[in-house]
Enzyme design. Structure first.
Site, PDB file in Angstrom:
ATOM      1  N   GLU A 118       0.850  -1.602  -0.041  1.00  0.00           N
ATOM      2  CA  GLU A 118       0.162   0.147  -0.133  1.00  0.00           C
ATOM      3  C   GLU A 118       0.695   0.591   0.150  1.00  0.00           C
ATOM      4  OE1 GLU A 118      -2.812   0.176   3.068  1.00  0.00           O
ATOM      5  OE2 GLU A 118      -2.644  -2.107   3.252  1.00  0.00           O
ATOM      6  N   LYS A 120       2.672   4.965   1.217  1.00  0.00           N
ATOM      7  CA  LYS A 120       2.511   5.670   2.427  1.00  0.00           C
ATOM      8  C   LYS A 120       1.858   6.450   2.802  1.00  0.00           C
ATOM      9  CE  LYS A 120       5.619   5.439   6.573  1.00  0.00           C
ATOM     10  NZ  LYS A 120       5.598   7.003   7.364  1.00  0.00           N
TER      11      LYS A 120
END
Length: 722
Positions: A118, A120
């Site tokens: 994912e 950040k």
């Protein structure tokens, strides 16, 4: 209560559902189906109901997003479970070492689990408590265990739902995520603050974090905050709502929350490494929000539990893959100024070369004079420069403590000021205080040429295929072209002398230029690059006046009269009566056109009354460029009074072409479907607008049916398609 009056409780519930759906479509799906006016009307109706019947106001009412009283202090809030910090990996080797440590603890289950990768987000971490699906408490991360309660502020963040969608969520849960500020919203906010004489923010993260801690929610509501969700916490002993991190993200999306894009489910660490490289070198530079790396998480939640936490603060099962710094410090060598296509003077920073994120940076944007003054940037300063998310790097702020003379209190560097005259042509500049803009009014300024030519040849203007930015620069450098009118005098024999231009390419380019002569007047007006005149305004002007000659006569008659030339009253057209001057009459006449305001009207009159524009316009006429807007064909008012929505991808026409055809037939194209919509033109991947049309019983047609309507072969009031 009279039978004709709706039950207040039922109506309030209906309005909450309508407004919640509209907000979700607008902020989360980015596919609005309700106009702003309609939303505002229903919002006010709900406000009035709740004011008359206070017992109807619920915790998830859209009216709770703004309007809470200012707090005197921020209360403390204990999180449902600790909000942990992440360890860091600064290169691929450190990522591999992280996996090896996990395998020593958790065995092969770690690799079998796979990973979720994912973005950040560089924002402010928050925790949102939902009880029975309703947002009840919002808090900052704080020290990870105790944060500050900022519920009223978080209610103002439009893509945080006040009630979760669906039914498959635990009765009590915390949703973790990041509140952030998009780059474009950050720039608008700083520009507004600079115009108001307020200090500007250093970066989007600080602006977002500061907004959350405001004591007055109205201040937070005025800031363009957004939210990405990434985790769910439930009370101890309660079963988790998902089995994997990937399923968690899918659940969050289904509950109506925004989840960051570019996430990926990876079967191996090699896939994580490949993903991180792609994000760092290709994705990061085009995002509209700041990131400071990626995050790799062991996907299986049961394996996460087995791996546990290091020292009570870092989860073993997740790590941040940090990217090369996107902020660096260097010296500001000079502040240059270039001239845009509309004459705007745009300052830019000349920097001592510095490497940022793997690229050498020498130039950076400074936006406008007001921001330079607000940041107090001076030539010779040491400055912070940011590259992420910007096509051109941006100067964030100076380091005043490193400024020469700062220790002794002497200011050895002079404040910077925008020049009073155009740096290219020497014309005295004009200032537009409303836009914080300074511009050169000379339409023949050489500094405006390249960007003006690019705009003139662009798809929405004359649409000259083959005239790229680089090719136009080549034509300018060779002396073959000085203004856009010179394009129509080019011959293939001249073009073949240019580098990388063969005979066939030369013929094709001349043919494309010849074809553009027939473009309608509306495209030509847009291509002229008049300040504030976009494609829609150009179309309104072209339809109103019909010919460029009529528009020029209106806009220039004021100047002619002032110079003593003869001019009759009827040359000014209908709006002259009672005006204090011919120029004022011309402005009033244009301003009277529905959809055009005073700013556009003044800009149009300024352009056509400028003597330097006349030779260029005369040259266009001599070179056979069409100066007429085609009149609507007989029967082309078939759609007069009709409201049309276009959705999806049509097989033959572009969205712009379909819009132009509908408007030419007297129809009006809008972006949202309502009961007032006459019909919806649907193509492939139509999405929510098609569903909304079906729900409301609005007629839906395809492109073939639209063609038949425009040709007069189908009645626009025909039944809904089956």
């Amino acid at each position: 209560m009279p039978a004709s009056q709706p039950d207040p409780a039922e109506r309030a519930a209906e309005l909450r559902e309508i407004l919640d759906r509209a907000s979700h479509e607008y902020y989360v799906l980015d596919r609005p189906t309700m106009s702003d006016q309609e939303y505002d009307q229903r919002f006010r109706e709900l406000q009035q109901l709740e004011a008359e019947y206070p017992e109807l106001a619920t915790a998830d009412s859209p009216t709770r997003r703004v309007g809470a009283a200012a707090a005197s202090a921020l209360a403390k809030h204990v999180h449902l479970a600790p909000m942990l910090s992440l360890g860091n990996a600064f290169d691929d080797d450190e990522l591999r070492e992280w996996e090896e440590r996990l395998v020593r603890i958790g065995g092969d289950d770690v690799r079998r689990s796979g990973y979720t990768a994912e973005l950040k987000i560089d924002g402010a971490a928050v925790a949102l408590t939902f009880v029975d699906g309703v947002f009840t408490i919002g808090a900052t991360r704080g020290n990870g265990t105790v944060g500050e309660e900022v519920t009223a502020n978080l209610r103002t963040v439009r893509d945080i739902p006040l009630r979760l969608r669906g039914e498959d969520h635990p009765p009590r849960l915390e949703i973790r995520g990041e509140v952030y500020m998009p780059f474009d919203g950050f720039e608008r906010l700083n520009e507004d603050r600079a115009r108001a004489g307020q200090p500007v923010f250093a970066n989007p993260r600080n602006a977002a974090a500061g907004a959350l801690r405001q004591l007055d929610p109205a201040v937070t509501a005025a800031r363009p905050l957004r939210f990405f969700a990434y985790a769910v916490a439930v009370p101890e002993g309660a079963p988790p709502p998902a089995r994997t991190q990937w399923e968690t993200l899918e659940l969050l999306d289904g509950w109506g929350l925004q989840v960051a894009p570019h996430r990926r489910r990876c079967q191996s660490l090699d896939e994580v490494i490949s993903w991180a490289s792609e994000v760092e070198h290709r994705v990061r530079g085009v995002l509209n929000f700041a990131i400071d790396g990626g995050v790799a998480k062991v996907d299986q939640l049961s394996v996460q539990d087995d791996l546990g936490v290091v020292g009570g603060r870092e989860p073993r099962w997740a790590i941040a893959r940090k990217f090369a710094p996107d902020i660096a410090v260097t010296r500001l060598l000079d502040i240059g100024v270039n001239v845009g296509r509309t004459g705007s003077l745009n300052p830019f920073a000349v920097l001592e070369p510095v490497e940022i994120g793997g690229a050498t940076v020498r130039l950076a944007t400074l936006h406008n004079e007001a921001l330079i003054q607000q940041k107090d940037l001076r030539v010779g300063d040491w400055v912070q420069v940011k590259r992420a998310g910007e096509v051109i790097p941006q100067v964030i702020a100076p380091l005043p403590e490193r400024r020469p003379g700062s220790s002794s209190g002497e200011e050895l560097l002079e404040p910077w000021r925008m020049p009073d005259h155009c740096p290219v042509c020497g014309t005295a500049v004009r200032r537009d205080d409303e836009e914080a803009a300074v511009y050169c009014p000379n339409v023949a300024c050489p500094g405006r040429r390249l960007e003006g030519l690019v705009h003139f040849a662009s798809r929405d203007a004359l649409d000259i295929r083959g005239l790229s930015h680089a090719r136009l620069q080549q034509l300018l450098d060779s002396g073959l072209v000085t203004t856009a009118a010179d394009l129509f005098e080019l011959e293939p024999s001249q073009l073949v002398e240019l580098e990388r231009m063969g005979e066939k390419s030369a013929r094709n380019l001349v043919e494309a230029i010849d074809a553009s002569r027939a473009q309608p007047l509306s495209r030509l007006i847009f291509g002229l690059g008049i300040r504030h005149v976009g494609a829609a305004a150009a179309q309104l002007l072209a339809r109103e006046f019909g010919t460029l000659g009529a528009l020029r006569s209106l806009a220039t008659v004021g100047e002619d009269v002032e110079e003593g030339a003869d001019a009759s009253e009827d040359a000014i057209a209908d709006g002259a009566t009672g005006s204090t001057s011919p120029r004022a009459a011309a402005i009033e006449r244009i301003q009277a056109i529905r959809g055009l305001g005073e700013v556009i009207a003044r800009s149009v009159v300024d352009y056509f009354s400028d003597p330097s524009s006349r030779p260029f316009l005369d040259s266009l006429e001599r070179n056979g460029v069409a100066l007429v807007e085609p009149r609507q064909a007989e029967g082309s008012n078939l759609l007069r009074g009709s409201t049309v929505v276009i959705t999806g991808t049509l097989p033959r026409m572009s969205r712009a072409e379909a819009t132009e055809a509908i408007e030419s037939a007297g129809g009006r194209v809008t972006s949202s479907v309502s009961r007032a919509t006459t019909f919806v033109v649907a193509g492939a991947d139509a999405g929510s607008k098609l569903a909304r049309a079906t729900e409301l019983g609005v007629r839906v047609i395809d492109e073939d049916e639209l063609d038949r309507i425009l040709e007069g072969r189908t009645d626009t009031s025909a039944p809904i398609n089956g």
